[in-house]
Design a protein around this motif. Sequence first.
Motif, PDB file in Angstrom:
ATOM      1  N   HIS A   6      -2.349   6.141   5.436  1.00 59.41           N
ATOM      2  CA  HIS A   6      -3.666   6.761   5.312  1.00 59.41           C
ATOM      3  C   HIS A   6      -3.857   7.904   6.311  1.00 59.41           C
ATOM      4  CE1 HIS A   6      -7.907   6.811   4.197  1.00 59.41           C
ATOM      5  NE2 HIS A   6      -8.191   6.918   5.487  1.00 59.41           N
ATOM      6  N   GLU A   7      -3.429   7.656   7.544  1.00 54.54           N
ATOM      7  CA  GLU A   7      -3.646   8.668   8.598  1.00 54.54           C
ATOM      8  C   GLU A   7      -2.509   9.689   8.631  1.00 54.54           C
ATOM      9  OE1 GLU A   7      -6.083   8.849  11.261  1.00 54.54           O
ATOM     10  OE2 GLU A   7      -7.319   7.163  10.656  1.00 54.54           O
ATOM     11  N   GLY A   8      -1.511   9.512   7.744  1.00 54.96           N
ATOM     12  CA  GLY A   8      -0.406  10.485   7.678  1.00 54.96           C
ATOM     13  C   GLY A   8       0.338  10.615   8.992  1.00 54.96           C
ATOM     14  N   VAL A  65       4.690  -2.100  10.278  1.00 52.96           N
ATOM     15  CA  VAL A  65       4.586  -3.413   9.645  1.00 52.96           C
ATOM     16  C   VAL A  65       4.212  -3.205   8.186  1.00 52.96           C
ATOM     17  CG1 VAL A  65       3.447  -5.666   9.684  1.00 52.96           C
ATOM     18  CG2 VAL A  65       3.850  -4.434  11.836  1.00 52.96           C
ATOM     19  N   SER A  66       5.103  -3.595   7.280  1.00 54.28           N
ATOM     20  CA  SER A  66       4.856  -3.403   5.847  1.00 54.28           C
ATOM     21  C   SER A  66       5.460  -4.542   5.044  1.00 54.28           C
ATOM     22  CB  SER A  66       5.474  -2.076   5.375  1.00 54.28           C
ATOM     23  OG  SER A  66       5.359  -1.962   3.962  1.00 54.28           O
ATOM     24  N   GLY A  67       4.631  -5.245   4.284  1.00 54.36           N
ATOM     25  CA  GLY A  67       5.152  -6.282   3.400  1.00 54.36           C
ATOM     26  C   GLY A  67       5.714  -5.698   2.122  1.00 54.36           C
ATOM     27  N   GLY A  88      -0.703   0.478   6.281  1.00 51.96           N
ATOM     28  CA  GLY A  88      -1.936   1.064   5.749  1.00 51.96           C
ATOM     29  C   GLY A  88      -2.371   2.264   6.568  1.00 51.96           C
ATOM     30  N   THR A  89      -2.392   2.105   7.873  1.00 52.48           N
ATOM     31  CA  THR A  89      -2.797   3.198   8.765  1.00 52.48           C
ATOM     32  C   THR A  89      -1.752   4.305   8.767  1.00 52.48           C
ATOM     33  OG1 THR A  89      -4.230   1.833  10.133  1.00 52.48           O
ATOM     34  CG2 THR A  89      -3.222   3.732  11.216  1.00 52.48           C
ATOM     35  N   LEU A  90      -0.481   3.958   8.758  1.00 49.75           N
ATOM     36  CA  LEU A  90       0.593   4.973   8.727  1.00 49.75           C
ATOM     37  C   LEU A  90       0.442   5.879   7.510  1.00 49.75           C
ATOM     38  CD1 LEU A  90       3.763   5.321  10.068  1.00 49.75           C
ATOM     39  CD2 LEU A  90       4.219   4.720   7.700  1.00 49.75           C
TER      40      LEU A  90
END
Length: 248
Positions: free
Chosen positions: A85-87, A115-117, A81-83
């Motif tokens: 969203h924050e590019g 970490v990605s499901g 999510g952060t990867l």
Amino acid sequence: MSIGTPISALWPEPSAGPLDDAAIAARYGRADHPHLRVNFVSSVDGAVAVDGYSAGLSGEPDKRVFGLLRMLCDGLLVAAGTLRHEGYRAVRLDERRRAWRREHGLAEYPTLVVVSGSLDLDPGQKAFADAPVRPIVLTRAGATAPPGLADVADLVPCGDERVDLVAGLTELRRRGLDQLLCEGGPHLFGALTAADLVDEVCLTVAPLLAGPGPGRITAGEASPVRHLPLRHVLAAADGTLMLRYCRA
Ligand SMILES: NC(=O)c1ccc[n+]([C@@H]2O[C@H](COP(=O)([O-])OP(=O)(O)OC[C@H]3O[C@@H](n4cnc5c(N)ncnc54)[C@H](OP(=O)(O)O)[C@@H]3O)[C@@H](O)[C@H]2O)c1
């Protein structure tokens, strides 16, 4: 060694004056055992973001400590999510910090671990495409990778329904990534807390009131309350506080 907003130690021992990068790094250090450090910045009233991004909270002193914590780690753990969203871009360290790593027997760059499901990840994102070290993606069995992702990252399934973080961290340590730095985001922090995997929290408190709206630095399912002792307080001349909490 570095110029910018002066940062001094307040507690437990006040420093005689501003700390240089080497002195700041020494106060965080590397553990002599496998260790998971989490780093966040928040406003005084607990916001995780301003206008949706952490940039509005992160001043120069926070960026300095953020970079030094990257210098100290073997693996840099970030949630998808952060990867997204924050590019996130490729992990880069300046020559001075790379030299520090070489002198301490470390790889020149830490390894990015995502970490990605869902594996809803873009192989063209610079975090993957320009990575100086092949990143690792902790995912779950049965997730389907988009074309090209396996060319730019090691896909490591751990867990069936969701990413099993205990199994994931065990695999990272098997690969020699003992000192892990997690840069969030809130859902990953919440899941790591629930699994009792968090050894240390480094929290920057920005001297800002963000007001209601943004979430906290943690999110997800409830977990038991745990004591986390305070280890140091650093203060920057602009009023930013850098707090380090670590279990024994
Ligand atoms: N203030 C700060 O220091 C700071 C730091 C970081 C982020 N942030 C902010 O946080 C926000 C993004 O947060 P977010 O809600 O997207 O949360 P997040 O924790 O960044 O990402 C959640 C994602 O992580 C993946 N994931 C896979 N397995 C997981 C597991 N076992 N537990 C938890 N997550 C798992 C999932 O990705 P898939 O969907 O791919 O399955 C999930 O959707 C942004 O506004 C960002 O700016 C602030």
